[in-house]
Motif scaffolding. Structure first.
Motif, PDB file in Angstrom:
ATOM      1  N   ALA A   1       3.813  -4.649   8.656  1.00  0.00           N
ATOM      2  CA  ALA A   1       4.778  -3.904   9.247  1.00  0.00           C
ATOM      3  C   ALA A   1       5.417  -3.028   7.954  1.00  0.00           C
ATOM      4  O   ALA A   1       5.755  -1.974   8.150  1.00  0.00           O
ATOM      5  CB  ALA A   1       5.944  -4.364   9.786  1.00  0.00           C
ATOM      6  N   PHE A   2       5.256  -3.741   6.836  1.00  0.00           N
ATOM      7  CA  PHE A   2       5.841  -3.001   5.659  1.00  0.00           C
ATOM      8  C   PHE A   2       4.818  -2.047   5.212  1.00  0.00           C
ATOM      9  O   PHE A   2       4.989  -1.299   4.003  1.00  0.00           O
ATOM     10  CB  PHE A   2       5.997  -4.012   4.533  1.00  0.00           C
ATOM     11  CG  PHE A   2       7.357  -4.999   5.012  1.00  0.00           C
ATOM     12  CD1 PHE A   2       8.287  -4.397   5.545  1.00  0.00           C
ATOM     13  CD2 PHE A   2       6.925  -6.325   5.107  1.00  0.00           C
ATOM     14  CE1 PHE A   2       9.564  -5.280   6.072  1.00  0.00           C
ATOM     15  CE2 PHE A   2       7.889  -7.145   5.448  1.00  0.00           C
ATOM     16  CZ  PHE A   2       9.092  -6.797   6.033  1.00  0.00           C
TER      17      PHE A   2
ATOM     18  N   ALA B   1      11.656  -0.425   9.402  1.00  0.00           N
ATOM     19  CA  ALA B   1      12.679   0.218   8.957  1.00  0.00           C
ATOM     20  C   ALA B   1      13.594  -0.539   7.992  1.00  0.00           C
ATOM     21  O   ALA B   1      14.143  -0.028   6.901  1.00  0.00           O
ATOM     22  CB  ALA B   1      13.720   0.608  10.328  1.00  0.00           C
ATOM     23  N   LEU B   2      13.816  -1.778   8.037  1.00  0.00           N
ATOM     24  CA  LEU B   2      14.598  -2.477   7.246  1.00  0.00           C
ATOM     25  C   LEU B   2      13.864  -2.542   5.769  1.00  0.00           C
ATOM     26  O   LEU B   2      14.451  -2.687   4.590  1.00  0.00           O
ATOM     27  CB  LEU B   2      14.791  -4.020   7.692  1.00  0.00           C
ATOM     28  CG  LEU B   2      15.726  -4.043   8.819  1.00  0.00           C
ATOM     29  CD1 LEU B   2      15.669  -5.291   9.858  1.00  0.00           C
ATOM     30  CD2 LEU B   2      17.311  -3.942   8.263  1.00  0.00           C
ATOM     31  N   GLY B   3      12.597  -2.676   5.704  1.00  0.00           N
ATOM     32  CA  GLY B   3      11.634  -2.846   4.635  1.00  0.00           C
ATOM     33  C   GLY B   3      11.896  -1.336   3.903  1.00  0.00           C
ATOM     34  O   GLY B   3      12.156  -1.413   2.742  1.00  0.00           O
ATOM     35  N   ARG B   4      11.959  -0.280   4.446  1.00  0.00           N
ATOM     36  CA  ARG B   4      11.963   0.979   3.872  1.00  0.00           C
ATOM     37  C   ARG B   4      13.292   1.037   3.079  1.00  0.00           C
ATOM     38  O   ARG B   4      13.418   1.610   1.997  1.00  0.00           O
ATOM     39  CB  ARG B   4      11.798   2.130   4.842  1.00  0.00           C
ATOM     40  CG  ARG B   4      10.460   2.386   5.377  1.00  0.00           C
ATOM     41  CD  ARG B   4      10.418   3.807   5.908  1.00  0.00           C
ATOM     42  NE  ARG B   4      10.816   3.771   7.079  1.00  0.00           N
ATOM     43  CZ  ARG B   4      10.320   3.523   8.132  1.00  0.00           C
ATOM     44  NH1 ARG B   4       9.077   3.011   8.371  1.00  0.00           N
ATOM     45  NH2 ARG B   4      10.918   3.363   9.385  1.00  0.00           N
TER      46      ARG B   4
ATOM     47  N   ALA C   1       0.849  -1.170   0.005  1.00  0.00           N
ATOM     48  CA  ALA C   1       0.224   0.006  -0.077  1.00  0.00           C
ATOM     49  C   ALA C   1       0.915   1.462   0.000  1.00  0.00           C
ATOM     50  O   ALA C   1       0.468   2.376   0.775  1.00  0.00           O
ATOM     51  CB  ALA C   1      -1.146   0.019   1.224  1.00  0.00           C
ATOM     52  N   ASP C   2       1.899   1.237  -0.640  1.00  0.00           N
ATOM     53  CA  ASP C   2       2.867   2.187  -0.711  1.00  0.00           C
ATOM     54  C   ASP C   2       3.438   2.670   0.473  1.00  0.00           C
ATOM     55  O   ASP C   2       3.793   4.022   0.763  1.00  0.00           O
ATOM     56  CB  ASP C   2       2.333   3.402  -1.350  1.00  0.00           C
ATOM     57  CG  ASP C   2       1.981   3.156  -2.789  1.00  0.00           C
ATOM     58  OD1 ASP C   2       2.790   2.452  -3.377  1.00  0.00           O
ATOM     59  OD2 ASP C   2       0.924   3.623  -3.744  1.00  0.00           O
ATOM     60  N   ARG C   3       3.295   1.735   1.770  1.00  0.00           N
ATOM     61  CA  ARG C   3       3.653   2.059   2.999  1.00  0.00           C
ATOM     62  C   ARG C   3       3.039   3.414   3.557  1.00  0.00           C
ATOM     63  O   ARG C   3       3.484   4.297   4.235  1.00  0.00           O
ATOM     64  CB  ARG C   3       5.325   2.456   3.035  1.00  0.00           C
ATOM     65  CG  ARG C   3       5.943   1.258   2.463  1.00  0.00           C
ATOM     66  CD  ARG C   3       7.400   1.189   2.785  1.00  0.00           C
ATOM     67  NE  ARG C   3       8.387   0.436   1.622  1.00  0.00           N
ATOM     68  CZ  ARG C   3       8.608  -0.858   2.169  1.00  0.00           C
ATOM     69  NH1 ARG C   3       8.066  -1.668   2.833  1.00  0.00           N
ATOM     70  NH2 ARG C   3       9.133  -1.659   0.910  1.00  0.00           N
TER      71      ARG C   3
ATOM     72  N   ASP D   1       6.912   4.410  11.974  1.00  0.00           N
ATOM     73  CA  ASP D   1       7.092   3.524  13.358  1.00  0.00           C
ATOM     74  C   ASP D   1       6.210   3.459  14.715  1.00  0.00           C
ATOM     75  O   ASP D   1       5.559   2.693  15.151  1.00  0.00           O
ATOM     76  CB  ASP D   1       8.378   3.551  13.963  1.00  0.00           C
ATOM     77  CG  ASP D   1       9.665   2.924  12.687  1.00  0.00           C
ATOM     78  OD1 ASP D   1       9.018   2.509  11.819  1.00  0.00           O
ATOM     79  OD2 ASP D   1      10.805   3.260  12.980  1.00  0.00           O
ATOM     80  N   ALA D   2       5.846   4.759  14.540  1.00  0.00           N
ATOM     81  CA  ALA D   2       4.950   5.066  15.649  1.00  0.00           C
ATOM     82  C   ALA D   2       3.665   4.237  15.570  1.00  0.00           C
ATOM     83  O   ALA D   2       2.855   3.978  16.361  1.00  0.00           O
ATOM     84  CB  ALA D   2       4.596   6.435  15.655  1.00  0.00           C
ATOM     85  N   THR D   3       3.188   4.530  14.254  1.00  0.00           N
ATOM     86  CA  THR D   3       1.907   3.584  13.977  1.00  0.00           C
ATOM     87  C   THR D   3       1.881   2.246  14.431  1.00  0.00           C
ATOM     88  O   THR D   3       0.893   1.688  15.025  1.00  0.00           O
ATOM     89  CB  THR D   3       1.671   3.877  12.340  1.00  0.00           C
ATOM     90  OG1 THR D   3       1.695   5.219  11.898  1.00  0.00           O
ATOM     91  CG2 THR D   3       0.283   3.398  11.949  1.00  0.00           C
ATOM     92  N   ILE D   4       2.989   1.495  14.044  1.00  0.00           N
ATOM     93  CA  ILE D   4       3.224   0.188  14.670  1.00  0.00           C
ATOM     94  C   ILE D   4       2.933   0.003  16.088  1.00  0.00           C
ATOM     95  O   ILE D   4       2.312  -0.758  16.820  1.00  0.00           O
ATOM     96  CB  ILE D   4       4.317  -0.207  13.861  1.00  0.00           C
ATOM     97  CG1 ILE D   4       4.416  -0.514  12.677  1.00  0.00           C
ATOM     98  CG2 ILE D   4       4.410  -1.983  14.654  1.00  0.00           C
ATOM     99  CD1 ILE D   4       5.655  -0.860  11.874  1.00  0.00           C
TER     100      ILE D   4
END
Lengths: 69, 495
Positions: B265-266, B99-102, B39-41, B271-274
């Protein structure tokens, strides 16, 4: 409270959580009596820990947000 | 108008609304793989909260959970216990994976693991194990939809047609909207299922017993064995502590590792959302409480359902609820089934292509998305066929899937947290653990202390991972390799 302390408290709480819902930690609370808020003791015990889990997670998040500004 | 017609009407409105929400949401993202899978993150807190909640709470929550409370008593409490325990690791793991995904372009769990431990075999194993766990889980969701339709329309809508109707809608919006459609329909479905659960859970015990307390007093007097942990097993005999505790632990370990959830997560915007999703997750867990109460309300009820999984619809029909309430329940249960089924179908198709095929064959971006859509159709079709011809108890299906998923946990944790882990160690652990888990699943009588096969597999898995990594002379580089295709690494702006 700093975020670091809150995270430690959180991990401690969850370690205890893991213990008290599994055997043998759950044994003292495995029976139905007494009813608490209408629920059998074991049912109430499990719900209580969900609420405690929620509270400690809220604490972790609020300290983190304060420190991040 | 007859009651079943009103019920069918309410359900029809719900299905149409879900379809509309899904199709509209799908128009908001880009057409590449990043749009379809991640979903385009761009998921914010509202969609993440309901995606995680809706994904975790499936048809099992609405049918299997009350079914357990009804037939196995407080054994059902394991379901309440594992959710919050299981989601905690995501507070740390989720933002790290995101973060790793981004930075490296990962959109699946296996891409992250093989980014650290480069191995095509590992990628394929992840894909195979995931799909082996997903198919029974999708079947479970479809059976749930079929059961609900069949029960509340007094048999006018047969099992096969109910499952086909609900999943026809799911397949259409997943096909055209991808994960974005999954997200927005889950927001809608989450609201419907929570409302349905609380209304029913409070109303039914009050109607039949004058309250929750008096209900448990009567069960204690007449069926005390149901209210003492660890409850009863499937045959109605006292369950063992080994089985209760290890089922709980296995489910807790597996929860955050389920690939369809992990992949979300991706999709997160930040990150705050997660983290906030994890923090709010226990509120979702609490909505299982009223559902279990309905199951308990069935214990002393004067008629019995055809099978334990039918207890909730049975209670609703037999207590003479207004047709509108029955319709609401039906929509809630379908929402629970569909909000998990859509994530699974979408996840299975994405994983099959990204992890099972893409490491071997170069497929261009547009074709890749088309292949995923083709797979959504074929996996949906396969699961439907299996669900209709082979009807097993809902919980049995779920428990079998967790044993497999548990085996994915050590590779994921080792990738992120253990620098000394090597590719060979991870492979040895994953293969050994899976073999042990499948062996004990097929030979349940051989399990020591009745321990869940997922935990037995994990013991072997971790032992192999640690020891083989230590002995391995070829140290793995502690760095991360990005996904090859450049299309993954860049996220195009939302059109």
């Amino acid at each position: 409270m700093t975020h670091r302390t809150a995270v430690r408290l959180g991990i401690g709480t969850f370690a205890l959580y893991t213990f008290v819902v599994h055997w043998p930690g759950v044994l003292p609370f495995s029976g139905p009596r007494p009813l608490v808020l209408g629920l059998p003791l074991n049912f109430f015990w499990v719900v209580l820990w969900i609420v405690l889990g929620l509270l400690v997670l809220l604490l972790m998040e609020s300290t983190r947000r304060r420190e991040d500004g | 108008m007859e009651a079943w017609q009103i019920v069918t009407g309410v359900v029809g409105v719900y299905l149409a609304a879900a379809l509309a929400v899904g199709l509209l949401a799908g128009r908001r993202v880009t057409h590449g793989v990043a749009g379809y899978v991640a979903a385009d993150r761009q998921f914010g807190l509202l969609s993440m909260y309901f995606v995680v909640g809706g994904t975790v709470f499936s048809a099992f929550a609405f049918l299997g959970g009350p079914g357990w409370a009804y037939s196995r008593g407080v054994a059902a409490l394991y379901i309440l216990s594992y959710g919050v325990l299981g989601i905690l690791p995501w507070y740390f793991l989720g933002p790290r994976a995101a973060a790793l995904g981004r930075s490296h372009g990962y959109v699946t769990q296996a891409q992250l693991v093989t980014g650290r431990f480069p191995s095509r075999l590992l990628s394929v194993l992840f894909a195979l194990l995931t799909i082996a766990a997903f198919v029974p889980y999708i079947m479970l969701q479809m059976s749930g939809a079929g059961i609900v339709f069949n029960a509340v329309t007094a048999g006018y809508v047969p099992f096969w047609l109910g499952a086909a109707l609900a999943y026809g809608v799911v397949v259409i919006y997943v096909l055209f909207g991808g994960v974005s459609a999954v997200g927005w329909t889950n927001v809608f479905q989450g609201v419907v299922m929570m409302a349905a659960a609380w209304i029913l859970g409070i109303y039914i015990p009050n109607l039949l017993y004058g309250g929750v307390g008096p209900m448990f007093e009567r069960i204690m007097a007449e069926r005390p064995e149901l209210l003492t942990l660890p409850g009863l097993d499937a045959a109605g005999q006292p369950w063992s502590w080994g089985a209760y505790s290890s089922t709980l632990l296995s489910s807790a370990i597996g929860l955050a590792i389920w690939p369809h959830l992990f992949m979300k997560a991706f999709t997160a915007r930040s990150d705050a959302t997660i983290r906030r999703t994890v923090v709010l997750f226990p509120t979702f867990q609490l909505f299982l409480v009223p559902l279990l109460l309905v199951g308990f309300a069935g214990v002393l009820f004067h008629t019995a359902p055809p099978s334990a999984d039918f207890i909730l619809p049975h209670m609703i029909l037999e207590t003479g609820m207004p047709a509108l309430v029955v319709g609401l329940f039906c929509a809630g249960a379908l929402a629970a089934s569909m909000s998990t089924g859509d994530a699974l179908l979408h996840g299975a198709a994405s994983i099959a292509i990204e992890d099972g095929i893409a490491p071997f064959v170069r497929i261009e971006e547009r074709r890749r998305r088309f292949l995923m859509q083709l797979l959504v159709l074929s996996i949906g079709g396969l699961a439907y066929w299996l669900a209709v011809i082979e009807q097993r108890s809902l919980v049995w299906l779920l428990v079998s899937a967790y044993g497999i998923i548990d085996q994915l946990a050590p590779p994921v944790y080792a990738a992120i947290y253990w620098k000394r882990a090597t590719t060979r160690g991870v492979l040895a652990g994953l293969i050994g653990g899976s073999v042990v888990s499948i062996f004990f699943f097929l030979n349940p009588a051989l399990r020591p202390w009745d321990i869940h096969e997922g935990i037995l597999g994990l013991i072997v898995n971790v032992a192999l991972l640690v020891n083989v990594s230590r002995l391995d002379r070829r140290r793995a580089a502690a760095g991360w390799t990005p996904v090859e295709s450049s299309a993954h690494a860049t996220v195009e702006p939302v059109s």
